[in-house]
Design a protein around this motif. Structure first.
Motif, PDB file in Angstrom:
ATOM      1  N   PRO A 127     -11.708   7.370 -16.207  1.00  0.00           N
ATOM      2  CA  PRO A 127     -12.532   6.556 -15.301  1.00  0.00           C
ATOM      3  C   PRO A 127     -11.469   5.817 -14.353  1.00  0.00           C
ATOM      4  N   GLN A 128     -10.557   5.020 -14.799  1.00  0.00           N
ATOM      5  CA  GLN A 128      -9.451   4.322 -13.800  1.00  0.00           C
ATOM      6  C   GLN A 128      -8.991   5.467 -12.904  1.00  0.00           C
ATOM      7  N   LEU A 129      -8.703   6.716 -13.279  1.00  0.00           N
ATOM      8  CA  LEU A 129      -8.066   7.456 -12.476  1.00  0.00           C
ATOM      9  C   LEU A 129      -9.003   7.868 -11.467  1.00  0.00           C
ATOM     10  N   GLU A 130     -10.332   8.281 -11.761  1.00  0.00           N
ATOM     11  CA  GLU A 130     -11.127   8.994 -10.926  1.00  0.00           C
ATOM     12  C   GLU A 130     -11.414   7.890  -9.706  1.00  0.00           C
ATOM     13  N   ALA A 131     -11.717   6.502 -10.263  1.00  0.00           N
ATOM     14  CA  ALA A 131     -11.714   5.312  -9.301  1.00  0.00           C
ATOM     15  C   ALA A 131     -10.700   5.425  -8.340  1.00  0.00           C
ATOM     16  N   THR A 132      -9.427   5.546  -8.867  1.00  0.00           N
ATOM     17  CA  THR A 132      -8.219   5.351  -7.995  1.00  0.00           C
ATOM     18  C   THR A 132      -8.250   6.522  -6.962  1.00  0.00           C
ATOM     19  N   LEU A 133      -8.355   7.846  -7.479  1.00  0.00           N
ATOM     20  CA  LEU A 133      -8.547   8.841  -6.432  1.00  0.00           C
ATOM     21  C   LEU A 133      -9.654   8.707  -5.528  1.00  0.00           C
ATOM     22  N   ASP A 134     -10.797   7.858  -5.805  1.00  0.00           N
ATOM     23  CA  ASP A 134     -11.793   7.804  -4.833  1.00  0.00           C
ATOM     24  C   ASP A 134     -11.101   7.019  -3.712  1.00  0.00           C
ATOM     25  N   GLN A 177     -13.305  -2.491 -10.970  1.00  0.00           N
ATOM     26  CA  GLN A 177     -12.279  -3.390 -10.445  1.00  0.00           C
ATOM     27  C   GLN A 177     -11.001  -2.696  -9.757  1.00  0.00           C
ATOM     28  N   VAL A 178     -11.128  -1.316  -9.967  1.00  0.00           N
ATOM     29  CA  VAL A 178      -9.950  -0.595  -9.351  1.00  0.00           C
ATOM     30  C   VAL A 178     -10.006  -0.595  -8.023  1.00  0.00           C
ATOM     31  N   ALA A 179     -10.748  -0.131  -7.127  1.00  0.00           N
ATOM     32  CA  ALA A 179     -10.763  -0.203  -5.498  1.00  0.00           C
ATOM     33  C   ALA A 179     -10.479  -1.549  -5.437  1.00  0.00           C
ATOM     34  N   PRO A 180     -11.135  -2.640  -5.374  1.00  0.00           N
ATOM     35  CA  PRO A 180     -10.745  -3.857  -5.037  1.00  0.00           C
ATOM     36  C   PRO A 180      -9.348  -4.297  -5.347  1.00  0.00           C
ATOM     37  N   LEU A 181      -8.884  -4.118  -6.570  1.00  0.00           N
ATOM     38  CA  LEU A 181      -7.542  -4.645  -6.781  1.00  0.00           C
ATOM     39  C   LEU A 181      -6.391  -3.782  -5.819  1.00  0.00           C
ATOM     40  N   ILE A 182      -6.729  -2.533  -5.735  1.00  0.00           N
ATOM     41  CA  ILE A 182      -6.030  -1.662  -5.051  1.00  0.00           C
ATOM     42  C   ILE A 182      -5.755  -2.248  -3.542  1.00  0.00           C
ATOM     43  N   ALA A 183      -7.176  -2.332  -3.004  1.00  0.00           N
ATOM     44  CA  ALA A 183      -7.243  -2.688  -1.637  1.00  0.00           C
ATOM     45  C   ALA A 183      -6.533  -4.119  -1.273  1.00  0.00           C
ATOM     46  N   MET A 184      -6.503  -4.840  -2.220  1.00  0.00           N
ATOM     47  CA  MET A 184      -6.079  -6.290  -2.192  1.00  0.00           C
ATOM     48  C   MET A 184      -4.314  -6.000  -1.956  1.00  0.00           C
ATOM     49  N   TYR A 185      -3.699  -5.164  -2.682  1.00  0.00           N
ATOM     50  CA  TYR A 185      -2.381  -5.007  -2.557  1.00  0.00           C
ATOM     51  C   TYR A 185      -1.994  -4.203  -1.425  1.00  0.00           C
ATOM     52  N   GLN A 186      -2.806  -3.158  -1.229  1.00  0.00           N
ATOM     53  CA  GLN A 186      -2.651  -2.437   0.145  1.00  0.00           C
ATOM     54  C   GLN A 186      -2.488  -3.183   1.714  1.00  0.00           C
ATOM     55  N   GLU A 187      -3.260  -4.303   1.411  1.00  0.00           N
ATOM     56  CA  GLU A 187      -3.513  -5.202   2.422  1.00  0.00           C
ATOM     57  C   GLU A 187      -2.085  -6.083   2.624  1.00  0.00           C
TER      58      GLU A 187
END
Length: 833
Positions: free
Chosen positions: A559-566, A785-795
């Motif tokens: 599920p983490q992987l799917e959220a990351t790929l999304d 929690q995956v997308a918000p954390l990724i977005a935070m570090y992308q920013e």
């Protein structure tokens, strides 16, 4: 074996050196007080002491090895070069090394200085050893987690001499892979500052519920290793050096353990059974024991290895309390007890608090006993107010922690003015009338002598020289370290030699032998800076700020992987407990147009090489390798690899070696704080580096399985029923933090820090240094929690928010907060305690 096996003893100070010598060691290992050794708290030795230490050892026929077995940071490499030159010039017989870059530096400084791979290098298979051999390592200290059978399998596949621990404390984590002290308190075990968090109490939280384990509180504290009975099997498996742990222990401990293992090894070599009687075992337990066990040498038995009821020295079990009678305690004895002994009662039922003291008197039938009492009932008496008798209860265990008579006897074995253990000497004498007397000698230490008298010998008128006279006169070696073992004599024409002349010859024999052993074999030591030469081979460092940084994500669930790929990332990494899920993961990533890298386990044992092939068959685009065996395997097949944190890249020489071996990138060691990380990055081509900037720190990585130990009736992975597949387990520490426990495909456990660690505030400086490859790692994060954390570090990587902004958001959104962890510039190193 073609070479006599070696008994290797620890030495934390001069008394330990003498104790090892007099009680039968063949070699000692010791550290310097300049750092760079994995026992920073030992007294250790100054570099200027090296010539004296080595002269003493060589005179007595022993070898001496210096431990240089920590990671080395770039700014420390010049100091390391100075010390290695000093070590090489002093006649040290070998250095024990952890850092791969340091191995390269030593080879460049002095090709003639033997290098032994420390157990900190995590050598667990012939494939790992092959990598060390390429670097020029000449002996390997095997991981303690190997069984005798596994050692034998390794020996069949390598010609490398193998050294194994046979006695002493066991780390619950693989040496070189423990990050607990660093993560919690800034005291890196890879820098010699282990805080022994494994000896602390933990509670078990299973599926969110506290599990009452009764008196099992020390879930990560193994019993001590005591493998004297396995010496014959270890010899047959190919072990050439039997190592005793204990550079923090006393000289009496060194004397005690060394003497008993000398007896065990000699018995095995003579074909006799290795049997240490109850008295001998009790003596060893008294010097130090958390309970004796064979460790992992008989294979995994997780319940036996970690009973979990104590974590401190217990000594010898001597009996149980029957009754308290006024100021005396009646004991049902199980082993000898005498006045003067130090004892401790097991911890009380409420808070496990122990109490003890020194026995003032032992009584039987009301009569004071002058000799030790071994069996039956006895009453013991203590000093005034030393024991709270109201806290004792019938059935409570009593342990002997100190025996003054034993301690006195052990100290006498090495503290006298004259040597006890002698160096055997063989002499050949030629005495011819008309020629000078000639005496040639060779000591077992390798020392040589050749003595001639000044004048030719005359023919005897009354008392001709005999071989017996020569043995008597030349054998009077008195307070020297030598003992005449054999003398051959060629006597021609009845020569006569005055006794005074033989006395002078005897003194000259000793002088020449001592002088001979001090003469060091010449070694090639580079005149110019070897460090400068190695650094000159690094590519020119350039910083390209036009390229945007890349963020990669490591997922531990589908599920983490799917959220990351999304989110749309085009490069992901996966580290699953169940390798059957990798096929679906690879297919899903490729369907989204993303590249996917699979992580190997951190450990590879002799029977686990097929796992490398199993990981590859899923069609991943590359491999995140976590051990040297995996690196060499995949590179040989042309598979792209990234070297992960567990390969301990702490300096540019290590990074260069791994890149030259075929790694696309290397992950910075987790032992680096922010300053040390920036130092590494500034010394290394930035496109080589990948930096993990958000994760739950993997603290303990263990062969020991807590799931099996406390949640299964089984003893190992063959009969445990795999509770790790069914239960979510955390270990709660003394301050109430619940640290997640995970099992990998090899059933090894990793305990992760409950609090996520963020390097957000260091990221802008890393980008300024040219670093382009960053990684965040998920653990138990739900998909939401995956997308918000990724977005935070992308920013953050895009420069649209600051590190402080990210830090503040993380702290507010996470239930247990967030930590700078290893990236904290100034931390209290005693926080963990």
């Amino acid at each position: 074996m073609s070479v006599k096996p070696e008994l290797l003893a620890p030495a934390g100070d001069w008394d330990c050196v003498r104790a090892a010598i007099e009680n039968g060691a063949d070699a000692i290992y010791f550290g310097l007080d300049t750092g760079f050794n994995a026992r920073a708290r030992a007294t250790n030795f100054a570099p200027d002491d090296l010539p004296e230490v080595m002269a003493l050892l060589h005179q007595r026929g022993l070898r001496g090895y210096v431990t240089f077995n920590t990671l080395v940071f770039p700014s420390e490499l010049p100091q390391a070069e100075v010390l290695i030159r000093q070590i090489a010039a002093s006649g040290v017989d070998a250095v024990l090394v952890q850092d791969l870059g340091l191995v390269r530096l030593i080879r460049a400084i002095c090709p003639d200085l033997p290098i032994h791979a420390s157990t900190q290098m995590t050598m667990t298979s012939a494939e790992c050893i092959a990598a060390a051999e390429q670097l020029g390592v000449e002996r390997v200290v095997l991981a303690r987690e190997l069984s005798v059978s596994e050692i034998g399998d390794i020996n069949k596949l390598t010609s490398m001499p193998l050294e194994a621990f046979v006695h002493g404390a066991l780390c619950v984590a693989y040496s070189g892979q423990c990050l607990t002290s660093e993560s919690l308190g800034g005291r890196s075990a890879n820098r010699g500052q282990c805080a022994q968090a494994c000896r602390l109490p933990y509670e078990l939280i299973c599926d969110g519920e506290h599990i009452d384990l009764g008196d099992q509180k020390y879930l990560l504290s193994p019993q001590d290793l005591a493998a004297y009975a396995l010496i014959p099997e270890l010899l047959a498996a190919g072990v050439c050096s039997f190592k005793i742990e204990g550079r923090l222990k006393t000289a009496e401990y060194v004397a005690n353990i060394t003497r008993h293992y000398r007896q065990a090894i000699d018995a095995a070599l003579a074909g006799r059974s290795v049997e240490l009687g109850p008295d001998a075992v009790r003596e060893m337990e008294l010097s130090f024991s958390r309970g004796f066990s064979p460790g992992w040498l008989n294979g995994c038995d997780h319940k036996m290895l970690v009973p979990a009821k104590s974590s401190t020295k217990r000594g010898v079990f001597v009996g149980t309390v029957k009754d308290v009678r006024g100021q005396r305690v009646e004991i049902i004895l199980a082993s000898p007890l005498a006045a003067g002994d130090g004892v401790v009662f097991e911890g009380d039922r409420a808070n496990n608090r122990e109490q003890g003291g020194r026995i003032y008197g032992v009584f039987r039938n009301g009569q004071r006993q002058q000799q030790p009492v071994s069996i039956g009932l006895a009453e013991i008496e203590f000093g005034r107010d030393s024991i709270h008798f109201e806290d004792l209860w019938p059935g409570q265990q009593l342990w002997k922690t100190d025996d003054p008579q034993l301690t006195k006897r052990l100290r006498e074995s090495f503290s006298g003015p004259d040597p006890i253990r002698k160096v055997l000497l063989e002499l050949n004498v030629v005495a011819r009338v008309g020629e000078p007397l000639l005496v040639q000698g060779r000591a077992a230490s390798g020392a040589l002598c050749e003595v001639r008298t000044d004048t030719p010998l005359e023919e005897a008128r009354k008392h001709a020289l005999t071989a017996d006279v020569l043995r008597e006169q030349l054998g009077r070696l008195g307070g020297s370290v030598y003992e005449l073992s054999n003398l051959s004599a060629e006597l021609v024409d009845n020569p006569m030699v005055p006794l005074s002349v033989l006395g002078k010859v005897r003194h000259e024999i000793v002088r020449q032998l001592d002088e001979s052993i001090r003469k060091l074999q010449p070694r090639r030591i580079s005149e110019d800076s070897a460090l400068a030469a190695l650094r000159s081979t690094l590519p020119l460092r350039t910083v390209d700020l036009s390229m945007s940084p890349t963020l990669r994500v490591l997922c531990r669930t589908l599920p983490q992987l799917e959220a990351t790929l999304d989110v749309g990332l085009n490069s992901v990494l996966v580290d699953f407990q169940d390798i059957r899920e990798y096929r679906e993961a690879v297919a899903s990533a490729h369907q989204r147009g993303a590249k996917i890298w699979i992580a190997t386990p951190r450990i590879q044992k002799p029977d686990e090489a097929p796992l490398f092939r199993a990981l590859l068959k899923h069609g991943a685009d590359g491999i995140l390798v976590r051990n040297m065996a995996g690196l060499l395997h995949y590179v040989s097949l042309g598979v792209p690899v990234i070297a992960d944190f567990s390969l301990n890249v702490a300096n540019e020489l290590t990074a260069q070696y791994l890149i030259e071996q075929g790694a696309r990138r290397v992950t910075a060691s987790y032992d680096l704080n922010s300053e040390q990380l920036l130092e590494l990055v500034s010394a290394t081509p930035p496109d080589w580096m990948e930096v993990v900037i958000h994760q739950h720190m993997p603290m303990f990585h263990m062969e020991h399985c807590v799931f099996c130990s406390v949640l299964s009736p089984g003893t190992n992975k063959s009969n445990c029923g795999r509770p790790c597949d069914r239960h979510d387990v955390k270990l709660r520490d003394r301050i109430g933090m619940d640290h997640p426990l995970k099992a990998d495909v090899g059933c090894r456990n990793t305990l992760f820090n409950a609090v996520p660690q963020s390097a957000a505030e260091v990221v802008p400086s890393l980008i300024d240094q040219g670093v382009k490859n960053f990684r965040i790692e998920f653990l138990d994060h739900p998909p939401a929690q995956v997308a918000p954390l990724i977005a935070m570090y992308q920013e953050l990587l895009a420069g649209r928010v600051t590190g402080r902004d990210v830090w503040t958001k993380l702290k507010a959104s996470n239930r247990v907060g967030v930590t700078r962890g290893t990236f904290e510039e100034r931390r209290n190193p005693l926080a963990i305690l």
